[in-house]
Design an enzyme around this catalytic site. Structure first.
Site: not given
Length: 296
Positions: A133-134
Site C-alpha cells: 500500500d502507498k
C-alpha cells in the site's frame, strides 16, 4: 534472434527455449502459435522436439507499449542481480500508476533506473510481482525479466515467499499471539476500502506481540494469504487498528500514514534456487515514535 541447437537432447521446443531465453514458457508458446518462432524457416507446434543443428529464428514482436514516463527517484535498492531487485519502499510512495497518479510512482522510478523489467503484470506495472500500500513501507521484490516473474508469481501463489511485517496498533492488545482467519472483500459502500465479511476471499494473518505501551501495542505479523489491505482490515476487525491508518482507524492520522512496515522477506531465488533473506529497519518516523513511547 537466432539460436542453433548444439545438443540432441530431444526436448520440446517450448521447454528448450524457456531454458535459453528470458521469455516465459507461456509467452514462448504464444509466439510459436502466432508464427513468430520458426525452425529451419518453418512453423512448428510447441510439441516439436528440437534436433541437433536446428536453426531457430525468434522474431521478437513483443514491443513496449506502455506510456510510463521515467522519473528520477531515490530508490533504496537492497539487492540486485540480473533477474530480481529487492526494494526498500518508502512510506508515501505509490507502487504503480493508477487513477490520478501516473508520474510519481515507484514504477516511474524503476523505469528511469532500468528498462530491464518484466511485463507479465501489464504494460503499466513492469517488474511488479506484488505490491505494498502507498503508506506501507519496506521490502518488495521486483522481477527484471519474465522468466523470474513467472516463477516468483507461482512462489507467491504457493506461499513460498515468507514476509514478516511490523505494525504499531492503537490500544493494548491482550493476546500474546494469535491467528485471524476472516475472509475479506471489497467494501459494499466505498470502493477504496476492504471489509471483513463471510462471503469474502479467504484471508489468514498470524500475529505476535513484541511490546506493549500504555496506549499502543507493537506486533509482528505474517501472512498466509495476500489480500488487499489484509493486515489493516484484520487488525481493525480485531478492534486494534494500525496506528495512524487514515482509512481503518477512526482517530486522527498524520500525512505519514499507517505504521506498517514490511521488515523481513525469505525466499529461494527464482532462477538460481539460492535461499535469500533480507531485513530492513522501520523508517525514521516510525522509530522516532517508538523512542518517544519508550521514554513515556
Amino acid at each position: 534472434m537466432k539460436i542453433v541447437v548444439e545438443e540432441n537432447d530431444n526436448k520440446r521446443i517450448d521447454k528448450y527455449l524457456s531454458e535459453k531465453v528470458s521469455f516465459s514458457r507461456s509467452l514462448i508458446e504464444k509466439m510459436i502459435k502466432n508464427g513468430n518462432i520458426l525452425v529451419n524457416n518453418k512453423s512448428v507446434k510447441e510439441s516439436y522436439k528440437v534436433c541437433i543443428n536446428d536453426e531457430i529464428i525468434i522474431n521478437e514482436v513483443v514491443e513496449n507499449k506502455n506510456n510510463i514516463v521515467p522519473c528520477k527517484m531515490d530508490i533504496d535498492i537492497v539487492y540486485e542481480d540480473d533477474d530480481i531487485m529487492i526494494i526498500n519502499k518508502a512510506s508515501g510512495v505509490v507502487v504503480h500508476p493508477g487513477a490520478g497518479n501516473h508520474d510519481n510512482t515507484l514504477v516511474n522510478g524503476l523505469y528511469y533506473y532500468t528498462k530491464n523489467l518484466s511485463d507479465l503484470n501489464g504494460d503499466e506495472r513492469p517488474g511488479i510481482v506484488h505490491r505494498l500500500d502507498k503508506d506501507t513501507s519496506g521490502l518488495m521484490v521486483v522481477a527484471k525479466n519474465n522468466k523470474a516473474h513467472e516463477v516468483l508469481g507461482k512462489m507467491f501463489m504457493n506461499h513460498e515467499v515468507k514476509r514478516t511485517y511490523i505494525a504499531l496498533l492503537s490500544g493494548v492488545l491482550p493476546y500474546n499471539k494469535g491467528v485471524i482467519d476472516v475472509p475479506i472483500k471489497r467494501d459494499d459502500k466505498y470502493f477504496d476500502k476492504m471489509m471483513a465479511c463471510e462471503d469474502g476471499k479467504k484471508a489468514i494473518t498470524h500475529f505476535n506481540v513484541l511490546k506493549r505501551y500504555k496506549k499502543y501495542t507493537l506486533v509482528s505479523l505474517k501472512l498466509e494469504t495476500g489480500r488487499t489491505h489484509q493486515i489493516r482490515v484484520h487488525m481493525a476487525y480485531l478492534g486494534y487498528p494500525v496506528y495512524n491508518d487514515p482509512v481503518y482507524n477512526n482517530k486522527d492520522a498524520t500525512s505519514f500514514g499507517q505504521f506498517l512496515h514490511s521488515k523481513e522477506i525469505d525466499f529461494n531465488h527464482p532462477i538460481t534456487g539460492k535461499h535469500l533473506h533480507f531485513e530492513v529497519d522501520v523508517p525514521k518516523e516510525f522509530s522516532d515514535f517508538l523512542k518517544k513511547l519508550d521514554k513515556e
